[in-house]
Design an enzyme around this catalytic site. Sequence first.
Site, PDB file in Angstrom:
ATOM      1  N   SER A  96      11.490  -6.017   5.123  1.00  0.00           N
ATOM      2  CA  SER A  96      11.848  -7.810   5.421  1.00  0.00           C
ATOM      3  C   SER A  96      12.333  -8.143   3.123  1.00  0.00           C
ATOM      4  O   SER A  96      12.083  -8.106   2.771  1.00  0.00           O
ATOM      5  CB  SER A  96      10.421  -8.182   5.137  1.00  0.00           C
ATOM      6  OG  SER A  96       9.310  -7.119   4.061  1.00  0.00           O
ATOM      7  N   GLY A 117       8.000   3.737   0.304  1.00  0.00           N
ATOM      8  CA  GLY A 117       6.679   3.874   1.195  1.00  0.00           C
ATOM      9  C   GLY A 117       5.787   3.724   1.683  1.00  0.00           C
ATOM     10  O   GLY A 117       4.788   3.409   1.514  1.00  0.00           O
ATOM     11  N   SER A 163       5.149   2.546   5.457  1.00  0.00           N
ATOM     12  CA  SER A 163       4.556   3.622   6.213  1.00  0.00           C
ATOM     13  C   SER A 163       3.804   4.257   5.194  1.00  0.00           C
ATOM     14  O   SER A 163       1.938   4.203   6.096  1.00  0.00           O
ATOM     15  CB  SER A 163       5.697   4.152   6.668  1.00  0.00           C
ATOM     16  OG  SER A 163       6.342   2.760   7.686  1.00  0.00           O
ATOM     17  N   SER A 166      13.628   1.183   2.406  1.00  0.00           N
ATOM     18  CA  SER A 166      13.617   2.039   3.137  1.00  0.00           C
ATOM     19  C   SER A 166      13.587   3.930   2.491  1.00  0.00           C
ATOM     20  O   SER A 166      14.037   3.930   0.825  1.00  0.00           O
ATOM     21  CB  SER A 166      14.580   2.528   4.352  1.00  0.00           C
ATOM     22  OG  SER A 166      14.457   3.321   5.003  1.00  0.00           O
TER      23      SER A 166
HETATM   24  P1  ADP Z   1       9.593   3.760   4.402  1.00  0.00           P
HETATM   25  O1  ADP Z   1       8.025   3.050   5.000  1.00  0.00           O
HETATM   26  O2  ADP Z   1       9.343   2.935   2.915  1.00  0.00           O
HETATM   27  O3  ADP Z   1      10.403   3.710   4.718  1.00  0.00           O
HETATM   28  P2  ADP Z   1       8.263   6.475   4.271  1.00  0.00           P
HETATM   29  O4  ADP Z   1       6.515   5.701   3.374  1.00  0.00           O
HETATM   30  O5  ADP Z   1       8.616   6.173   5.657  1.00  0.00           O
HETATM   31  O6  ADP Z   1       8.590   5.650   3.412  1.00  0.00           O
HETATM   32  O7  ADP Z   1       8.146   7.016   3.005  1.00  0.00           O
HETATM   33  C1  ADP Z   1       8.164   7.466   2.240  1.00  0.00           C
HETATM   34  C2  ADP Z   1       8.039   8.694   1.079  1.00  0.00           C
HETATM   35  O8  ADP Z   1       7.994   8.565   0.262  1.00  0.00           O
HETATM   36  C3  ADP Z   1       7.428  10.189   2.073  1.00  0.00           C
HETATM   37  O9  ADP Z   1       7.594  10.979   2.528  1.00  0.00           O
HETATM   38  C4  ADP Z   1       6.487  10.220   1.052  1.00  0.00           C
HETATM   39  O10 ADP Z   1       5.223  11.216   1.014  1.00  0.00           O
HETATM   40  C5  ADP Z   1       7.165   9.650  -0.473  1.00  0.00           C
HETATM   41  N1  ADP Z   1       6.650   8.972  -1.304  1.00  0.00           N
HETATM   42  C6  ADP Z   1       6.641   9.730  -3.027  1.00  0.00           C
HETATM   43  N2  ADP Z   1       5.278   9.329  -3.383  1.00  0.00           N
HETATM   44  C7  ADP Z   1       4.949   8.406  -2.621  1.00  0.00           C
HETATM   45  C8  ADP Z   1       3.826   7.352  -3.387  1.00  0.00           C
HETATM   46  N3  ADP Z   1       3.605   6.761  -4.280  1.00  0.00           N
HETATM   47  N4  ADP Z   1       3.310   6.617  -1.667  1.00  0.00           N
HETATM   48  C9  ADP Z   1       4.302   6.744  -0.901  1.00  0.00           C
HETATM   49  N5  ADP Z   1       4.869   7.340  -1.027  1.00  0.00           N
HETATM   50  C10 ADP Z   1       5.429   8.536  -1.309  1.00  0.00           C
END
Ligand code: ADP
Length: 202
Positions: A108, A39, A41, A36
């Site tokens: 997952s 990144g 989503s 979680s």
């Molecule tokens: P997940 O879906 O894995 O729980 P989210 O996408 O909801 O994660 O959140 C990831 C967080 O990390 C977001 O706030 C995003 O802006 C930040 N972040 C920083 N660097 C990255 C990166 N390289 N790729 C994706 N998200 C990133």
Amino acid sequence: MARPSNITSRAHSIKRSDRESRNGHKGAVLWLTGLSGAGKSTLAFAMEERLFALGCQVYTLDGDNLRWGLNQDLGFSHGDRTENIRRAGEVAALLARAGLIAIAAFISPYQTDRQNARRAAGGCFHEIYVRASLDVCESRDPKGLYKKARQGQISDFTGISSPYEPPESPELVVDTANSNVAACIASIEAYASEQLIFPKSG
Ligand code: ADP
């Protein structure tokens, strides 16, 4: 789960290759796994926009979104997580058979569940490990869930009170701790272009 008796599956007269050549790309599942906050989503929806702009038929299945509907009866026990991924894997496989690129963003955490999702997709499953350490994810804590899990307000939280089994041989790894969103998207896009999108003729 046992196969139903007295049920015969029926073949489609439209071949998958017909759908794919009309779309200009293969039907496939891009399966994003990770902790979680890693990144998934963010990358899934950015990738959906990017592939759509390239003319692809693409749809994102997001773990949180599916829990509002199809999987609203499921919690976070091991059994419920397995069923969550089984349903997501079957839906993703259906979308791929319909010729779409299905981007699936699900923690997952269990290898076996991901293997079953791979099997359901029958050869068009691409596992992408969205990698970031627990420390990094916890420092981001985009939804405040780690804080709640540490305070004992959420049980069975992946990385804190429930395991995460990293992929052993994913097709692609994106390191979100050390690469920014644009770099991660570029890496997934390069992979998709090479593996899924047909070269334009003429
Ligand atoms: P997940 O879906 O894995 O729980 P989210 O996408 O909801 O994660 O959140 C990831 C967080 O990390 C977001 O706030 C995003 O802006 C930040 N972040 C920083 N660097 C990255 C990166 N390289 N790729 C994706 N998200 C990133």
